[in-house]
Design a protein around this motif. Structure first.
Motif, PDB file in Angstrom:
ATOM      1  N   VAL A   1      63.906 105.435  54.590  1.00 38.37           N
ATOM      2  CA  VAL A   1      64.988 106.337  54.177  1.00 38.37           C
ATOM      3  C   VAL A   1      64.814 106.712  52.707  1.00 38.37           C
ATOM      4  O   VAL A   1      64.948 107.872  52.325  1.00 38.37           O
ATOM      5  CB  VAL A   1      66.371 105.692  54.423  1.00 38.37           C
ATOM      6  CG1 VAL A   1      67.476 106.542  53.831  1.00 38.37           C
ATOM      7  CG2 VAL A   1      66.601 105.495  55.926  1.00 38.37           C
TER       8      VAL A   1
ATOM      9  N   ASN B   1      61.132 108.551  52.136  1.00 39.56           N
ATOM     10  CA  ASN B   1      61.124 109.954  52.559  1.00 39.56           C
ATOM     11  C   ASN B   1      62.219 110.784  51.891  1.00 39.56           C
ATOM     12  O   ASN B   1      62.450 111.927  52.264  1.00 39.56           O
ATOM     13  CB  ASN B   1      61.265 110.034  54.079  1.00 39.56           C
ATOM     14  CG  ASN B   1      60.012 109.575  54.787  1.00 39.56           C
ATOM     15  OD1 ASN B   1      59.082 110.349  54.967  1.00 39.56           O
ATOM     16  ND2 ASN B   1      59.976 108.310  55.179  1.00 39.56           N
TER      17      ASN B   1
ATOM     18  N   LEU C   1      65.478 110.750  52.008  1.00 35.15           N
ATOM     19  CA  LEU C   1      66.501 111.279  52.907  1.00 35.15           C
ATOM     20  C   LEU C   1      67.883 111.259  52.275  1.00 35.15           C
ATOM     21  O   LEU C   1      68.782 111.968  52.704  1.00 35.15           O
ATOM     22  CB  LEU C   1      66.513 110.483  54.222  1.00 35.15           C
ATOM     23  CG  LEU C   1      65.175 110.411  54.972  1.00 35.15           C
ATOM     24  CD1 LEU C   1      65.361 109.725  56.318  1.00 35.15           C
ATOM     25  CD2 LEU C   1      64.566 111.800  55.153  1.00 35.15           C
TER      26      LEU C   1
ATOM     27  N   ASP D   1      70.138 119.265  56.469  1.00 38.35           N
ATOM     28  CA  ASP D   1      69.101 118.300  56.104  1.00 38.35           C
ATOM     29  C   ASP D   1      69.329 116.965  56.816  1.00 38.35           C
ATOM     30  O   ASP D   1      68.385 116.365  57.353  1.00 38.35           O
ATOM     31  CB  ASP D   1      69.102 118.047  54.591  1.00 38.35           C
ATOM     32  CG  ASP D   1      68.456 119.172  53.806  1.00 38.35           C
ATOM     33  OD1 ASP D   1      67.792 120.023  54.433  1.00 38.35           O
ATOM     34  OD2 ASP D   1      68.625 119.197  52.570  1.00 38.35           O
TER      35      ASP D   1
ATOM     36  N   ARG E   1      68.572 117.055  60.522  1.00 36.24           N
ATOM     37  CA  ARG E   1      67.124 117.007  60.771  1.00 36.24           C
ATOM     38  C   ARG E   1      66.564 115.601  60.580  1.00 36.24           C
ATOM     39  O   ARG E   1      65.694 115.168  61.330  1.00 36.24           O
ATOM     40  CB  ARG E   1      66.386 117.988  59.847  1.00 36.24           C
ATOM     41  CG  ARG E   1      66.470 119.447  60.293  1.00 36.24           C
ATOM     42  CD  ARG E   1      65.495 120.316  59.532  1.00 36.24           C
ATOM     43  NE  ARG E   1      65.793 120.356  58.111  1.00 36.24           N
ATOM     44  CZ  ARG E   1      66.622 121.225  57.545  1.00 36.24           C
ATOM     45  NH1 ARG E   1      67.237 122.129  58.288  1.00 36.24           N
ATOM     46  NH2 ARG E   1      66.843 121.204  56.244  1.00 36.24           N
ATOM     47  N   SER E   2      67.075 114.888  59.579  1.00 35.16           N
ATOM     48  CA  SER E   2      66.578 113.535  59.313  1.00 35.16           C
ATOM     49  C   SER E   2      67.243 112.487  60.202  1.00 35.16           C
ATOM     50  O   SER E   2      66.872 111.324  60.173  1.00 35.16           O
ATOM     51  CB  SER E   2      66.811 113.164  57.841  1.00 35.16           C
ATOM     52  OG  SER E   2      68.198 113.017  57.584  1.00 35.16           O
ATOM     53  N   GLU E   3      68.239 112.921  60.971  1.00 33.29           N
ATOM     54  CA  GLU E   3      68.977 112.073  61.908  1.00 33.29           C
ATOM     55  C   GLU E   3      69.911 111.074  61.228  1.00 33.29           C
ATOM     56  O   GLU E   3      70.288 110.068  61.822  1.00 33.29           O
ATOM     57  CB  GLU E   3      68.027 111.354  62.873  1.00 33.29           C
ATOM     58  CG  GLU E   3      67.220 112.305  63.737  1.00 33.29           C
ATOM     59  CD  GLU E   3      66.368 111.598  64.775  1.00 33.29           C
ATOM     60  OE1 GLU E   3      66.861 110.645  65.407  1.00 33.29           O
ATOM     61  OE2 GLU E   3      65.199 111.997  64.932  1.00 33.29           O
TER      62      GLU E   3
ATOM     63  N   ARG F   1      61.698 108.643  64.183  1.00 37.09           N
ATOM     64  CA  ARG F   1      62.619 109.777  64.187  1.00 37.09           C
ATOM     65  C   ARG F   1      61.877 111.095  64.409  1.00 37.09           C
ATOM     66  O   ARG F   1      60.651 111.144  64.416  1.00 37.09           O
ATOM     67  CB  ARG F   1      63.383 109.820  62.861  1.00 37.09           C
ATOM     68  CG  ARG F   1      64.027 108.493  62.486  1.00 37.09           C
ATOM     69  CD  ARG F   1      65.170 108.145  63.417  1.00 37.09           C
ATOM     70  NE  ARG F   1      65.553 106.739  63.291  1.00 37.09           N
ATOM     71  CZ  ARG F   1      66.734 106.264  63.665  1.00 37.09           C
ATOM     72  NH1 ARG F   1      67.652 107.071  64.176  1.00 37.09           N
ATOM     73  NH2 ARG F   1      67.007 104.980  63.558  1.00 37.09           N
TER      74      ARG F   1
ATOM     75  N   ASN G   1      61.380 113.512  62.481  1.00 39.57           N
ATOM     76  CA  ASN G   1      60.513 113.923  61.377  1.00 39.57           C
ATOM     77  C   ASN G   1      59.332 112.975  61.166  1.00 39.57           C
ATOM     78  O   ASN G   1      58.603 113.089  60.196  1.00 39.57           O
ATOM     79  CB  ASN G   1      61.322 114.059  60.086  1.00 39.57           C
ATOM     80  CG  ASN G   1      61.945 112.742  59.649  1.00 39.57           C
ATOM     81  OD1 ASN G   1      61.762 111.707  60.296  1.00 39.57           O
ATOM     82  ND2 ASN G   1      62.684 112.768  58.551  1.00 39.57           N
TER      83      ASN G   1
ATOM     84  N   ALA H   1      59.424 109.738  60.474  1.00 37.56           N
ATOM     85  CA  ALA H   1      59.775 108.531  59.732  1.00 37.56           C
ATOM     86  C   ALA H   1      60.298 107.455  60.682  1.00 37.56           C
ATOM     87  O   ALA H   1      60.979 107.759  61.661  1.00 37.56           O
ATOM     88  CB  ALA H   1      60.829 108.850  58.674  1.00 37.56           C
TER      89      ALA H   1
END
Length: 202
Positions: free
Chosen positions: A31, A34, A36, A76, A79-81, A183, A185, A187
């Motif tokens: 997290v 990346n 996030l 954002d 998208r990153s969940e 995930r 993306n 990650a």
């Protein structure tokens, strides 16, 4: 990375502070690695929707931000969940979209027994580490680190982290702990938040 052939490079306490690819320690480090949650705004949004699901306009009004700005942050985090749409939340209008954290929020006020058991287990782990400290210190004194002028107190955090990390790996191997999930993306991470009892009373 500029390393000699055959070298893997130093492993720091957490890969979140390393430029090397891949994970090797804490399952939530991706997290940070990346980016996030790169700024306080996303964290403020998560704090807000953790209280109850909210729309973009509700978040914008509560935080004093423009709706387009909140929309960009929410997009954002979708998208990153880190966020998800709260499908079951009661809506005033059918077209409204409410958002909530896409990870567990452990509220102390609602999980008192669980938190107490965690503290009890933590005390046992601490006692076990204290019990084995003399053996650990003897083993440390036989390493070159002691000859280089370091003492055990300066590596005790590392030793404890290795114990904790090793226990996590064993528990993941036998299925007691779920491993990090990949995930959308790419990650891999496990994430959660804890809400102190004082926040619930506020």
């Amino acid at each position: 990375m500029g390393l000699p052939e055959g070298f893997e490079g130093l492993r720091f306490p957490c890969e979140c502070v390393s430029s090397r690819p891949g994970g090797y320690s804490e399952p939530w480090a991706a997290v940070a690695k990346n980016k996030l949650l790169p700024d306080g705004t996303k964290e403020e949004i998560l704090n807000l929707v953790a209280q109850e699901p909210r729309t973009i306009s509700q978040v914008a009004e509560a935080l004093g931000l423009s709706a387009p700005s909140v929309y960009a942050h929410v997009s954002d985090m979708l998208r990153s969940e880190l966020l998800r749409e709260a499908v079951e939340w009661e809506k005033t209008h059918p077209a409204e979209r409410y958002y909530e954290p896409n990870f567990p929020v452990i509220r102390e006020a609602e999980t008192e027994e669980l938190c107490a058991l965690c503290q009890e287990l933590a005390a046992k782990v601490a006692d076990l580490f204290r019990k084995h400290r003399p053996r650990l210190e003897r083993s440390f004194r036989a390493t070159p680190l002691a000859e280089e002028g370091w003492d055990f107190a300066e590596v005790a955090q590392c030793v404890y982290a290795r114990v904790q990390r090793g226990a996590r790996e064993l528990l993941q191997q036998d299925g007691t702990l779920a491993p990090p999930r990949t995930r959308a993306n790419g990650a891999e991470w496990v994430f959660w938040a804890e809400q102190p009892e004082a926040d619930a009373e506020g």
